[in-house]
Every structure is written in C-alpha cells, then in structure tokens.
Design a protein around this motif. Structure first.
Motif, PDB file in Angstrom:
ATOM      1  N   GLU B   3     -87.018  64.240 -16.594  1.00 20.31           N
ATOM      2  CA  GLU B   3     -88.162  63.904 -16.014  1.00 20.31           C
ATOM      3  C   GLU B   3     -89.499  64.214 -16.811  1.00 20.31           C
ATOM      4  O   GLU B   3     -90.406  63.761 -17.317  1.00 20.31           O
ATOM      5  N   VAL B   4     -89.450  65.444 -17.331  1.00 22.52           N
ATOM      6  CA  VAL B   4     -90.600  66.021 -18.060  1.00 22.52           C
ATOM      7  C   VAL B   4     -90.258  66.018 -19.582  1.00 22.52           C
ATOM      8  O   VAL B   4     -90.978  65.866 -20.310  1.00 22.52           O
ATOM      9  N   ASP B  19     -96.772  75.489 -14.668  1.00 19.78           N
ATOM     10  CA  ASP B  19     -95.658  76.472 -14.571  1.00 19.78           C
ATOM     11  C   ASP B  19     -94.410  75.721 -13.895  1.00 19.78           C
ATOM     12  O   ASP B  19     -93.463  76.037 -14.450  1.00 19.78           O
ATOM     13  N   GLU B  20     -94.481  74.869 -13.049  1.00 17.10           N
ATOM     14  CA  GLU B  20     -93.524  74.189 -12.559  1.00 17.10           C
ATOM     15  C   GLU B  20     -92.706  73.271 -13.455  1.00 17.10           C
ATOM     16  O   GLU B  20     -91.401  73.378 -13.479  1.00 17.10           O
ATOM     17  N   VAL B  23     -90.508  75.019 -15.896  1.00 17.74           N
ATOM     18  CA  VAL B  23     -89.298  75.379 -15.635  1.00 17.74           C
ATOM     19  C   VAL B  23     -88.365  74.340 -15.322  1.00 17.74           C
ATOM     20  O   VAL B  23     -87.126  74.268 -15.772  1.00 17.74           O
ATOM     21  N   ARG B  24     -88.880  73.181 -15.058  1.00 18.52           N
ATOM     22  CA  ARG B  24     -88.381  71.805 -14.916  1.00 18.52           C
ATOM     23  C   ARG B  24     -87.859  71.348 -16.348  1.00 18.52           C
ATOM     24  O   ARG B  24     -86.609  70.873 -16.533  1.00 18.52           O
ATOM     25  N   LEU B  25     -88.750  71.652 -17.176  1.00 16.93           N
ATOM     26  CA  LEU B  25     -88.300  71.379 -18.562  1.00 16.93           C
ATOM     27  C   LEU B  25     -87.223  71.972 -18.964  1.00 16.93           C
ATOM     28  O   LEU B  25     -86.409  71.383 -19.883  1.00 16.93           O
ATOM     29  N   ALA B  26     -87.021  73.249 -18.925  1.00 18.70           N
ATOM     30  CA  ALA B  26     -85.827  74.125 -19.113  1.00 18.70           C
ATOM     31  C   ALA B  26     -84.663  73.300 -18.645  1.00 18.70           C
ATOM     32  O   ALA B  26     -83.554  73.409 -19.256  1.00 18.70           O
ATOM     33  N   ALA B  27     -84.744  73.012 -17.306  1.00 20.48           N
ATOM     34  CA  ALA B  27     -83.520  72.202 -16.662  1.00 20.48           C
ATOM     35  C   ALA B  27     -83.050  70.725 -17.524  1.00 20.48           C
ATOM     36  O   ALA B  27     -81.982  70.579 -17.863  1.00 20.48           O
ATOM     37  N   ASN B 220     -84.750  84.862 -19.820  1.00 16.99           N
ATOM     38  CA  ASN B 220     -84.563  83.533 -19.349  1.00 16.99           C
ATOM     39  C   ASN B 220     -85.536  82.891 -18.383  1.00 16.99           C
ATOM     40  O   ASN B 220     -85.176  82.103 -17.494  1.00 16.99           O
ATOM     41  N   ASP B 221     -86.551  83.861 -18.340  1.00 21.31           N
ATOM     42  CA  ASP B 221     -87.620  83.817 -17.262  1.00 21.31           C
ATOM     43  C   ASP B 221     -88.829  82.984 -18.081  1.00 21.31           C
ATOM     44  O   ASP B 221     -89.495  83.824 -18.963  1.00 21.31           O
ATOM     45  N   VAL B 222     -89.341  82.050 -18.365  1.00 25.62           N
ATOM     46  CA  VAL B 222     -90.093  81.129 -19.265  1.00 25.62           C
ATOM     47  C   VAL B 222     -91.597  81.809 -19.013  1.00 25.62           C
ATOM     48  O   VAL B 222     -92.354  81.823 -20.042  1.00 25.62           O
TER      49      VAL B 222
END
Lengths: 584, 584
Positions: B3-4, B19-20, B23-27, B220-222
């Motif tokens: 999605e991102v 921010d959200e 985090v979604r990009l990482a997934a 691992n915390d963006v």
C-alpha cells in the motif's frame, strides 16, 4: 670494548649479570650496533630504541623455550647479538653471517623469516594455539613497534587475541612514536593519551579489544623493564605490555631526526654524515617526487596516497608539508590506501597510490575488488619492482608482474626511460577509464633518443623501437636496456638486424603486431624484470603456442631468492646479452 | 499489498511519509523481500534486520548527493527497493533486473560493486577525501554490519578515520550480533558491553580509535532512528552511530536460527522449509567435513581454522562444538587465519585453513610471506574455486589458480575425484615439508574406477590416466571430466586414442613427462577451471615454446564475468568436448 658483551654467548649469560652489568651491556650492544650499521648500513633507530627491552626479555624469559616474535623483525639486531650472533655486529668479517631480519636458519631463537610489518601478533597467536593444542606451557611473546600496529593483520590479530585465546600470550607494544616517517591513525592518538596518563586513560584501545594491559613509561630502563616482564611472565591470559621507548636512543643525531635514521647507509659515527655519496644523479624517486609536486600545484583534484612509504615516492617532509591536503599518509595500511583511493577516484579526485612493490601484495584483494571490478581510475605506482632493488627474501619486487598483471581491468605499464615513465604517469593520472599500475624503473634515470607517446589509451599497443627480421626481442620495462644490447650483440654476430620491441604494457598483448611478426620472424625473445611464471613472457608463449614461432622467455625462476648479488644472479639465469645472442 | 511501497518511486517519496506510513512501509518492504527471497533465494537475515535503518537513512539524508556505502552490500535490498528498483522484489518477472549487491550500473544511488566484506569505511573515506579535495559538502555514510568490522580493511579504515579525516563522515555500525555464523573477536565483546551499558561503557573501542560515538538501542524502530540520524546529519567530523538490530527481524524462524537464515535458497514462507531438495547426494563440502571430523578425532595436533566460513567446510554448529579446541573461527579476518596457521604449524600443530577462493585473496601476502617464505606446512583448502560456483562478479573463484599458483614454495593441488581429494587432503595435512593449497572440486562428489596415489611428495608428477599418441589432453582438477570427454570424442572421430593426463599439480610442470610426449605427440590441449592468463596452461605453453609441439589452452578469459550461465559461458569459450575434438 665490549667488556660485558664479550662474555655473552647466549641468553643464559644475560641472566647471571648484575644490575650494573645489565646497564653496561646495553652500552656494549649500542657500540656493536654502531660498529655494524656505520660500516654496512641497516636499521638504526628501531634497534637503538629496543636495546633495553631485548636485554630484559632475555633476562626474564627462557628463549627458545619461551618464544619471541619480532615485528618488524628489523628490530631484532639486539636479539641476534644476545643469541650467539654478536660477532656479526662486532667483527666486519662476520657481517655477512646474519640477515637484517629474524631468520630460523641462523638460530633456534628465531621462529620466522619476516620483513613485512604487522605480522607478529598473528604469527605468535599461532605459536600459542599450537602450544595449547599440544599441551605446552611456554610463554609466547610478540614484540610490535615502528608503526606496525595499524596494519590490518595486526589489528585482526589483536581482535582475535582479545576474546578467543586461552593461556599465556604477551604482546609487547614497543611504542617509539614513529613508523619510518611520522605515525598516522587514531590508535597512535590513543597510545599518546595512554603515555600522557601513565596508562590510565579512559577508552584504552587494548582493553576495548578485550585485552589486559600494563604500561611502563621508562622503556629504555632495563631494570624497570625486568620488573614489568617478571610480573607478566607465566601469566594465564593475553596481556599487552605497553612500553614507551625512544627511537634511536643513545645517538643524539638519530634521536633528533627519526625518519632519516630509521634506516641508514654507511656513515661517519662522529658526524652522522654519509660515507658514500650518490652525487646528484637524478634517480627515479626524484623524478617521481618532481612530477607529484608539479602536478599537485597545477591540479587541485590530484592527491598522493601512501601507506607510510613517502620515501618510495621521493617525498621529503618539506614536500609533504607543501602538499597539504593533497597528501595522505594512511599509516601502515595498504588495504586502506588502495580502497580509499578508489573512493577518491569515484568522487572526482585523481589519486596516485605509491609504495614498495612487495608491500602492495597486502592489497591484492583491494586492487582486484575495490578498484578493478569498479574500474575506478586509480594510479598505483610500485617502487622497487626489480631484481636490482631490495634483495632480502621478504622484500623482493620480482613477483609484481606475475601477481598483479593477471587482474582483469588493471593496465600494468612498464616504462623504459625517464621520459616514458613521466609520460605514463601523466597519462595514467589524467585519464578516467582504467585503473593503472606503473612499475617505476629502478635506480638512476636513463634517457635516450627514443621518442615517447603521451597517450596509452589504445591499450596493449607495443612499440617497435627497431624493425628488423628473423628475431624479435620483446624487452619489458627495466630490462629494455638488456634487450637493446641483445639486439646489438645479435646483429654483430650475424649481420642480421633483429626487431626490438618495447612492449610498454605488461598486462596484455598486441595480437596484431605479434601476428605480423610471423611473416618474417621465426624466433622471439622475451625479457622481463620478474619471475617468468605467470608473467609477461608466458603470455607471448601462449599467443604463439599453436604456431611455428619459437619463443624463449627470460626472467627469474619461481623461487624465493635471498641476499643475492643481482649481477651474478642474472648471469646464472642466462640473462646476459652475449649469452642470449649466442643461444639465438 | 504494498500500500505504501507502491507510492515510493525514489527516496524523495520516503521523505513525505508520516509516522504511521513509515512503519507501514517497513512492513511492505518485508513483504517484498519475502516475495523475492522465498522464490529466488538470497540474503535473508541481513536485509530483514536493516529495513528500518534504510528507511530512516533515506528519510533523513539526500541520496544520491549524500552517499551511502553498504557493507556487506548484500544488505542493500531495502535500499534498492527505495531507490526505484522495488519491482525487482515485488514482480518475479523483474527479479533479474538487480544483482544481490550494490551496483552503480543499476542506479545512481549505488557507488560501488562490492561483495567482499569490510570495505565500506575505506571506500567511503575515499568519497569523503574526494569531497574535501573538490570542496563539496555532502554527507558520506558507511553502513557496516554482519561481522564485517573484524576484517583488516575495516579496522585500518576505522583507525584512519579516527585521526586523519576532516569534515562530515558517518559510520553506521549495524550491530546484529552475527556474522554468517556467530561472531568472534574482542571487538564484538566490546559491542556487547556497549549494548549492555546503553553505550556508556568505559573502554569504548570507537572512542579509543579517536571517533565520536552515539548509541541507539532500538535499531528496528524507524522513528527513533530518524531522530538519531537527524542529530548527526551535516556533522563536521567523523562519528560512529552504533545501532542495535535484530538479524532476520520480522520472521520468527529466521530470528531464531540466524546462521541458517543468513542466506537461503527458495523456501515456503509458511513453513520456512526449502522449496528445492538437493536430496542426499554427497557433496564435496560433506566429504570435507567428514574428513575433518575423523582426522580431528584421531590426531590431537590437527586443527581447523576458518575466517568465518565454516559452511565452506561443511561444518555444522554441532560439528564445531564437537571439534572444541581443534576448531578456530577467527572471525572475518583472512590475514589472521593464514598467519596464525603458520604459527600453529611452526609449533607442531597441523592446521587446515578453509574458506572461499575469492575471500582468500585477502591473504595473498600472508600466504606468500608468513607461510611460503617460512615454508610452514599449512594446508589451505579453497571452496568455490570454480566457474561453476558462485557467479556474482565479486565472488568468482576462477582467479585462484592464476593468483596463487605462482607463489614460490606453494604446492597447489587440483583433485579430480572424491577419492583423490581425500587422498590429497590426507597427504597435505600429515606431511611437514610444504605449504599446500587444495582446490576443492565443485558440487557433487564424483568417483570413477581410477586408482589414486596417496603420496604427492614427488612434486609436480603428472598422472597419465590413458596413454595414447598424437594428441595429449592435460585436464586439470574440475575440468578433468571435460578432458575425458574430449579424449572420447577425439577417438570416436579419428580412431586414434589420445593421451589423457591428470596433472594433479597446478603449480608446476612434469618436465620429464612433457619432454617424453614429444616423441609421439604433436599437439597438446590444456583445460583448467580458471583464467588462462597466469594459469596452468601458460606454464605448458612456455615449456613447449621453443619446440615444435603445438599447444592450445582452454580456460576463462582475463575478465570480470557477472551473473553468467556457466554452461553457456563454457560453450562461448569453446570449452566443449565436441568443439575441442573438432578443432583438433
């Protein structure tokens, strides 16, 4: 003369000396060192600085059961003096008995023949692992100094020793605050900090690596050193003993000018002046320095990089000062020098990396991977890439062509005159298409009437210097002069003018030219200043392998030669104009 | 799905995310990684661990003006995904668009093609020096992890950066507590200490080297990483940013078994089970491991040394455990491995050093100086020394014969069958006269009816496997099978039985045998699994160069091949039994 030393026939004799005699022994050793080095040349500063440490080591430990590994082993003269080889320093007729490095063939007190730096901790870690495997209990001592700590091999070994080693292991850091030239690198700042805090500074590099640590400020006080070494003898884990010494200790002139007195040619002990003068003949190092200084002035993107060998480029301290940001001594760290140069070239700079051919072996992988795969326009200049250069087995330049010219993408150039060398340098630095290695010719600059091209971008184009028939002589680089004499001798004997070719490129062949020679030649001679195996001549042999052309290749054997007379060696190998002409 | 990620076409798109979305990009990136690696294989753990760091780097810095250098660059998949190459991960049809390493030919965001470890700080230091020379102001960032810090090149570069560099320079230490296998070395103990003290420990290795330092526990915390990188952006001096990450992060199976999931072949994402089974065919690594385990049990002086490549020897964690003191992983430190082995041999041990052929280039000088000049009986086994092995340009094994077989004193053996390999291993380890290198054959163990000698001390004695006339085929090592087929094809075509020779030694020639062939042969074919330049065939050509014998040598060109199909490459080079027989 040699009042105490004359009674020392081996380490056991050191152990029976009293305090006063130990101090006197140090003076005797310095007299012996002075005697030899002033007459025969050698490593001066390193050995004058390590006299007391060596006495103390032999006083405390039991060599050869306990094992010392010296690094750089050019600081092993006092050790040799104390292990039955004193006459090689006191008596000129016996000078030839010893080499300038530790040598197992000379003595059971020497374990490795080493001349490259940064090896002691790694080699000694192996002695310790061997001991552990077989259940021994001896002390293993690595003595490291003269800037050797910054080499990757030393750092890898420190890291290993810091966590992986069991049992006794003693690393003596002989901190004399110098490489050949001044030291460079963060770890030397750390050593400085440790000296300034009497070993108490936070962020101790050795402790950070996981090693135990002690500091001794008076590294030229034999009694203090004996105390320190006694405390670590038979210790059950790895420890660093950091001792602060003075390079050249005991000879004022050398203490003041540490770089000039790292290694010296024969000199007058009273004045420190050289016993032999080279006159003002221009040497290839001079020509190199002149080019570098001139180019740097004209081109702000130009930069000289050396792994602690400014002398290989003829660069004096004054010149380095003048180069400013355009000069980078990375310390003894060939891998860093080469990889960094690739980065510089990638970001728009024009880097030249210079060192001795033998030391560049350390960066074989960086040349191949970091430079050549990336095809960055780095220029690498190798000094001493010749059978006529340094002749200690650990310092030979005769493997350079074989080692480096088979790396893809690397253009290896072999100039045959001062003019050609300068032209090649100039082309290599300014072009953007290839990594280039240049084999600096040896000795005095020679020039002749031959014209020189300024452009080498048409790769592997050999130059026909004289067109003849029947026989073609391909004489590479330093051996061009021999090739020319072969041509003359052959013509004198047969009346036939042979073809004389200056290949210029050591890394490739001029297939068109070689093909053309088949028409009116039936014999090829190749000559190169390196071993034949893997070298230039074998590329020529391979080209003609399925034709009727006969090829004879001259060069050195795939052997480790040691302290040879180069003229004699060349004769033994048949590399002699009259002999070659006779064979033809 | 994605999605991102589907909105990210370059780093500028990352900067606009909230921010959200970050985090979604990482997934999304992990989904893309899973998609590619489960179907095509690749480096799993390193890339899963570095997802957040890569997003944060691109969020904060301005690539390609700011320059990232990845190390090992097998952890650059997320970087590729964010720099316009996402489809090579999301779409199977585009998998071939990218290599497994950074690659300047793919993108302006990549600066070097690097596959060997420990290069980033050195290469990046060059980018910084180039910038300084030309007056630029960009950020230069080296990202180093996966055990690469222990390599000499990385340590030399840290030392250089600690005192010699001016201006911005950022070293991100991606501390995932692993090499391929577990880490070894004092510096990893230091990293552990720093993790445990939130970066506050005394004796900080980086500070000891002279570098500034910050620590981030949540690697691992963006969002945390973005904060950290913002603070160091445009900093005016070198600094280390130590981040604590989890190798394999986000895939439980991989987090639990980090070694197995460093690199993986295609697998089922639901179970983690391999998609392809190799069955239980014995491979040469299995045979190697079996020999090592058996020998260690029988001989307490025997020891296996590897620079972080136990897999190259087929050694599982269980086997390493069992070997105990007879197994030494020195970390990524080839120089240490080889030099230490020389020390072990000197002190009575029987060391075998094993790694990949391409990585052994790192220890070229140590093989030459520390081992071969000292003639210590070290056995070096090279895995992947074949055109049929790893085919990334940075990992080729085809240069090994050319690079190593011209080092004096080194006996290079090229076995042609499982039985012969085992016999050579056994001889090499137990003899005391020579350093020996063995080129492990590639792939599955082959055996045939040929007898094998157990003694190779009569150096350079070739083995005639079939005596014939007219044509002699010298088929070295891995290419023996091709040579045998050439012999069959030639006999089928001409009715003449040719001579088939197994040279066994890559480092020398059997002059007596070669001389004898002149009587009833007029043509020689050589075949070797390596480049022809500097290799075995050229030694044969050189031997016959002034005779009437015709020689044709087959092997690879002196080139950097990349991601080739080996069968096709061999055909293109004419290395095909029928084609060779036709030529003859």
């Amino acid at each position: 003369m040699y009042e105490v030393l004359s009674r020392i026939h081996g380490p056991e004799d050191v152990k029976s000396l009293d305090d006063e005699e130990l101090v006197r022994l140090a003076a005797d050793i310095r007299d012996a060192l002075m005697n030899r080095i002033s007459k025969a040349g050698g490593h001066f500063g390193p050995n004058f600085g390590v006299v007391e440490a060596t006495i103390a080591l032999h006083y405390v430990f039991d060599s050869p059961k306990d094992k010392f590994v010296f690094d750089v082993s050019h600081q092993s003269y006092p050790h040799k003096i104390l292990t039955g080889r004193a006459e090689a320093y006191t008596n000129p007729e016996r000078f030839r008995d010893v080499s300038g490095y530790t040598n197992p063939e000379e003595s059971e007190h020497d374990f490795f023949n080493v001349g490259h730096t940064s090896t002691s901790i790694a080699l000694a870690s192996g002695l310790a692992e061997g001991r552990n495997l077989l259940g021994g209990h001896e002390n293993i001592i690595a003595l490291i100094g003269d800037g050797a700590l910054s080499g990757g091999e030393a750092l890898e070994a420190l890291d290993y020793a810091g966590s992986e080693m069991k049992g006794n292991f003693i690393i003596v850091v002989n901190d004399n605050q110098q490489a050949i030239a001044e030291v460079h690198g963060g770890l030397y700042e750390n050593l400085k900090l440790l000296r300034e805090t009497d070993g108490q500074a936070e962020n101790n590099l050795f402790r950070a690596m996981g090693l135990d640590y002690v500091y001794e400020a008076e590294g030229n006080d034999v009694l203090r050193l004996i105390d320190v070494f006694r405390k670590v003898k038979d210790i059950d884990h790895p420890i660093v003993v950091h001792i602060n010494t003075v390079k050249g200790k005991g000879y004022g002139i050398a203490e003041k000018n540490k770089e000039a007195w790292h290694y010296t040619a024969p000199f007058d002990p009273n004045t420190g002046r050289p016993a032999i003068s080279f006159g003002d003949t221009e040497r290839y190092t001079d020509l190199t320095a002149a080019y570098l200084m001139d180019k740097a002035k004209k081109d702000g993107s130009f930069i000289v990089v050396t792994p602690a060998m400014p002398g290989a480029a003829g660069l004096t301290p004054q010149m380095r000062e003048e180069l400013g940001i355009q000069y980078r001594d990375v310390g003894i760290a060939e891998e860093q020098a080469v990889a960094m140069a690739s980065g510089i070239a990638k970001n728009g700079g024009k880097p030249v990396v210079i060192t001795a051919a033998t030391f560049m072996q350390r960066a074989f992988d960086q040349i191949s991977q970091d430079v050549c795969i990336n095809n960055t326009p780095v220029t690498i200049v190798l000094n001493y890439a010749s059978v006529m250069a340094m002749n200690d087995v650990t310092h030979l330049g005769i493997y350079a062509i074989s080692a480096f010219s088979n790396i893809p993408n690397l253009v290896v150039l072999a100039p045959t005159s001062g003019r050609e060398y300068r032209a090649m340098l100039s082309w290599a630095v300014d072009q953007k298409d290839h990594p280039v290695m240049i084999l600096m010719p040896h000795g005095r600059v020679t020039d002749d009437e031959r014209t020189v091209d300024g452009d080498y971008s048409d790769l592997n184009r050999f130059k026909v210097e004289q067109r003849g028939s029947k026989v073609a002589i391909l004489a590479l680089g330093d051996f061009y002069g021999i090739g020319k004499k072969v041509a003359e001798a052959y013509e004198r004997r047969t009346g036939i003018q042979p073809t004389l070719i200056n290949p210029r490129f050591a890394s490739g062949i001029d297939a068109e030219l070689l093909e053309g020679l088949k028409a009116d030649h039936d014999r090829i001679v190749t000559l190169e200043d390196g071993i034949v195996d893997g070298g230039f001549g074998q590329k020529i042999s391979a080209f003609y392998a399925d034709s009727d052309m006969k090829v004879i290749s001259y060069g050195m054997e795939k052997e480790f030669y040691d302290r040879y007379d180069s003229r004699r060696l060349l004769k033994d190998l048949g590399i002699d104009p009259e002999m070659i002409a006779e064979t033809l």
